[in-house]
Design a protein around this motif. Structure first.
Motif, PDB file in Angstrom:
ATOM      1  N   SER A  37     -11.992   6.103   0.230  1.00  0.00           N
ATOM      2  CA  SER A  37     -12.363   7.599  -0.301  1.00  0.00           C
ATOM      3  C   SER A  37     -11.354   8.095  -1.075  1.00  0.00           C
ATOM      4  CB  SER A  37     -12.320   8.194   1.384  1.00  0.00           C
ATOM      5  OG  SER A  37     -10.970   8.322   1.720  1.00  0.00           O
ATOM      6  N   SER A  38     -11.571   9.141  -1.767  1.00  0.00           N
ATOM      7  CA  SER A  38     -10.749   9.883  -2.278  1.00  0.00           C
ATOM      8  C   SER A  38      -9.542  10.256  -1.594  1.00  0.00           C
ATOM      9  CB  SER A  38     -11.380  10.943  -3.012  1.00  0.00           C
ATOM     10  OG  SER A  38     -10.462  11.799  -3.812  1.00  0.00           O
ATOM     11  N   GLY A  39      -8.293  10.224  -2.050  1.00  0.00           N
ATOM     12  CA  GLY A  39      -7.109  10.594  -1.399  1.00  0.00           C
ATOM     13  C   GLY A  39      -6.764   9.391  -0.210  1.00  0.00           C
ATOM     14  N   ALA A  40      -7.477   8.421  -0.055  1.00  0.00           N
ATOM     15  CA  ALA A  40      -7.003   7.829   1.319  1.00  0.00           C
ATOM     16  C   ALA A  40      -5.844   6.887   1.010  1.00  0.00           C
ATOM     17  CB  ALA A  40      -8.108   6.448   1.366  1.00  0.00           C
ATOM     18  N   VAL A  41      -5.073   6.822   2.261  1.00  0.00           N
ATOM     19  CA  VAL A  41      -3.764   6.303   2.283  1.00  0.00           C
ATOM     20  C   VAL A  41      -3.689   5.423   3.478  1.00  0.00           C
ATOM     21  CG1 VAL A  41      -1.463   6.573   3.023  1.00  0.00           C
ATOM     22  CG2 VAL A  41      -2.436   8.247   1.646  1.00  0.00           C
ATOM     23  N   LEU A  42      -3.677   3.949   2.996  1.00  0.00           N
ATOM     24  CA  LEU A  42      -3.714   2.808   3.968  1.00  0.00           C
ATOM     25  C   LEU A  42      -2.085   2.365   4.173  1.00  0.00           C
ATOM     26  CD1 LEU A  42      -5.847  -0.345   3.454  1.00  0.00           C
ATOM     27  CD2 LEU A  42      -3.562  -0.631   3.659  1.00  0.00           C
ATOM     28  N   LEU A  43      -1.678   2.596   5.583  1.00  0.00           N
ATOM     29  CA  LEU A  43      -0.552   1.943   6.136  1.00  0.00           C
ATOM     30  C   LEU A  43      -0.608   0.989   6.645  1.00  0.00           C
ATOM     31  CD1 LEU A  43       2.452   2.998   6.889  1.00  0.00           C
ATOM     32  CD2 LEU A  43       1.251   4.033   8.921  1.00  0.00           C
ATOM     33  N   VAL A  44       0.246  -0.163   6.442  1.00  0.00           N
ATOM     34  CA  VAL A  44       0.535  -1.371   6.990  1.00  0.00           C
ATOM     35  C   VAL A  44       1.650  -1.600   7.625  1.00  0.00           C
ATOM     36  CG1 VAL A  44       0.164  -3.940   6.541  1.00  0.00           C
ATOM     37  CG2 VAL A  44      -0.876  -2.304   5.101  1.00  0.00           C
ATOM     38  N   LEU A  45       1.701  -2.061   8.974  1.00  0.00           N
ATOM     39  CA  LEU A  45       2.872  -2.387   9.635  1.00  0.00           C
ATOM     40  C   LEU A  45       2.993  -4.012   9.656  1.00  0.00           C
ATOM     41  CD1 LEU A  45       2.565   0.206  12.624  1.00  0.00           C
ATOM     42  CD2 LEU A  45       3.828   0.482  10.333  1.00  0.00           C
ATOM     43  N   ALA A  46       3.897  -4.634   9.239  1.00  0.00           N
ATOM     44  CA  ALA A  46       3.625  -6.194   9.168  1.00  0.00           C
ATOM     45  C   ALA A  46       4.781  -6.859  10.023  1.00  0.00           C
ATOM     46  CB  ALA A  46       3.854  -6.632   7.587  1.00  0.00           C
ATOM     47  N   SER A  47       4.643  -8.034  10.607  1.00  0.00           N
ATOM     48  CA  SER A  47       5.358  -8.707  11.452  1.00  0.00           C
ATOM     49  C   SER A  47       6.439  -9.472  10.744  1.00  0.00           C
ATOM     50  CB  SER A  47       4.600  -9.665  12.267  1.00  0.00           C
ATOM     51  OG  SER A  47       4.079 -10.635  11.328  1.00  0.00           O
ATOM     52  N   GLU A  48       6.565  -9.629   9.544  1.00  0.00           N
ATOM     53  CA  GLU A  48       7.169 -10.247   8.837  1.00  0.00           C
ATOM     54  C   GLU A  48       7.588  -9.720   7.266  1.00  0.00           C
ATOM     55  OE1 GLU A  48       8.438 -13.138  10.078  1.00  0.00           O
ATOM     56  OE2 GLU A  48       7.099 -12.876  11.757  1.00  0.00           O
ATOM     57  N   THR A  49       8.949  -9.809   6.818  1.00  0.00           N
ATOM     58  CA  THR A  49       9.207  -9.502   5.448  1.00  0.00           C
ATOM     59  C   THR A  49       8.207 -10.198   4.601  1.00  0.00           C
ATOM     60  OG1 THR A  49      10.835 -11.189   5.227  1.00  0.00           O
ATOM     61  CG2 THR A  49      11.386  -8.657   6.261  1.00  0.00           C
ATOM     62  N   TYR A  50       8.133  -9.539   3.286  1.00  0.00           N
ATOM     63  CA  TYR A  50       7.464 -10.308   2.251  1.00  0.00           C
ATOM     64  C   TYR A  50       7.997 -11.654   1.862  1.00  0.00           C
ATOM     65  CZ  TYR A  50       5.428 -11.209  -2.350  1.00  0.00           C
ATOM     66  OH  TYR A  50       4.883 -11.757  -3.254  1.00  0.00           O
ATOM     67  N   SER A  51       6.904 -12.433   1.781  1.00  0.00           N
ATOM     68  CA  SER A  51       7.335 -14.104   1.463  1.00  0.00           C
ATOM     69  C   SER A  51       6.050 -14.376   0.645  1.00  0.00           C
ATOM     70  CB  SER A  51       7.421 -14.673   2.596  1.00  0.00           C
ATOM     71  OG  SER A  51       7.703 -16.044   2.253  1.00  0.00           O
ATOM     72  N   GLU A  52       6.151 -14.674  -0.545  1.00  0.00           N
ATOM     73  CA  GLU A  52       4.926 -15.286  -1.480  1.00  0.00           C
ATOM     74  C   GLU A  52       4.575 -16.576  -0.812  1.00  0.00           C
ATOM     75  OE1 GLU A  52       1.881 -15.456  -3.831  1.00  0.00           O
ATOM     76  OE2 GLU A  52       3.346 -13.640  -3.703  1.00  0.00           O
ATOM     77  N   MET A  53       5.284 -17.446  -0.110  1.00  0.00           N
ATOM     78  CA  MET A  53       4.766 -18.417   0.604  1.00  0.00           C
ATOM     79  C   MET A  53       3.811 -18.343   1.557  1.00  0.00           C
ATOM     80  SD  MET A  53       6.444 -20.812  -1.580  1.00  0.00           S
ATOM     81  CE  MET A  53       6.396 -22.299  -0.185  1.00  0.00           C
ATOM     82  N   ASP A  54       3.939 -17.299   2.221  1.00  0.00           N
ATOM     83  CA  ASP A  54       3.039 -17.054   3.412  1.00  0.00           C
ATOM     84  C   ASP A  54       1.429 -16.520   2.803  1.00  0.00           C
ATOM     85  OD1 ASP A  54       2.771 -16.748   6.224  1.00  0.00           O
ATOM     86  OD2 ASP A  54       2.417 -14.676   5.757  1.00  0.00           O
ATOM     87  N   TYR A  55       1.396 -16.305   1.415  1.00  0.00           N
ATOM     88  CA  TYR A  55      -0.023 -16.013   1.142  1.00  0.00           C
ATOM     89  C   TYR A  55      -0.662 -17.082   0.807  1.00  0.00           C
ATOM     90  CZ  TYR A  55       1.334 -11.113   0.304  1.00  0.00           C
ATOM     91  OH  TYR A  55       1.766  -9.825   0.552  1.00  0.00           O
ATOM     92  N   ILE A  56      -2.124 -16.947   1.064  1.00  0.00           N
ATOM     93  CA  ILE A  56      -3.340 -17.745   0.708  1.00  0.00           C
ATOM     94  C   ILE A  56      -3.923 -16.936  -0.221  1.00  0.00           C
ATOM     95  CG2 ILE A  56      -5.148 -19.324   1.574  1.00  0.00           C
ATOM     96  CD1 ILE A  56      -4.021 -19.562   4.017  1.00  0.00           C
TER      97      ILE A  56
END
Length: 139
Positions: A107-126
């Motif tokens: 929607s217009s003005g939407a804000v999506l908040l993410v709480l993640a269990s790990e710090t960023y790691s490109e190796m974790d992405y598929i």
């Protein structure tokens, strides 16, 4: 490899403390959500018609919250698919590892908040869908 499915990804109702001056939703590690928060980020100003996500994670768990506005989260485990609409800031979608996700219909003005269990790691992405399908089928 632990096989997760879209049925392990549930909407969690978060606490809502009501006050005439405004509401507050506190979130504590391993209490309201079943993991320790190691990273927080948010998406905003997503242009109409855009899709975000389009990936899965090997280890990461996430709680996705519509802090403002609304959007749909399409999740898939390689066999099953479901769409969850998030539109209230005291509800979040828990996404387990090995689940493909796409974020659509902002929607217009939407804000999506993410709480993640790990710090960023490109190796974790598929990031490749065929690689995800192979992984989800144990190949």
């Amino acid at each position: 490899m632990i096989k997760n499915s879209v049925y392990n990804c549930n909407v969690i109702e978060l606490p809502k403390i009501h006050n005439r001056a405004g509401n507050i939703t506190p979130i504590h590690n391993n209490i309201e959500i079943p993991f320790e928060i190691k990273r927080v980020y948010y998406l905003y100003d997503v242009p109409g018609g855009e899709t975000r996500g389009g990936h899965a994670h090997y280890e990461l768990r996430q709680l996705i919250v519509a802090a403002s506005g609304s959007f749909d989260v399409v999740i898939e485990d390689g066999k099953n698919k479901k769409t969850v609409t998030l539109n209230r800031p005291n509800f979040g979608l828990l996404i387990t590892p090995g689940i493909w996700r796409e974020l659509i219909n902002f929607s217009s003005g939407a804000v999506l908040l993410v709480l993640a269990s790990e710090t960023y790691s490109e190796m974790d992405y598929i990031r490749d869908y065929q690689t995800f399908l192979n992984y989800s089928n144990g190949e």
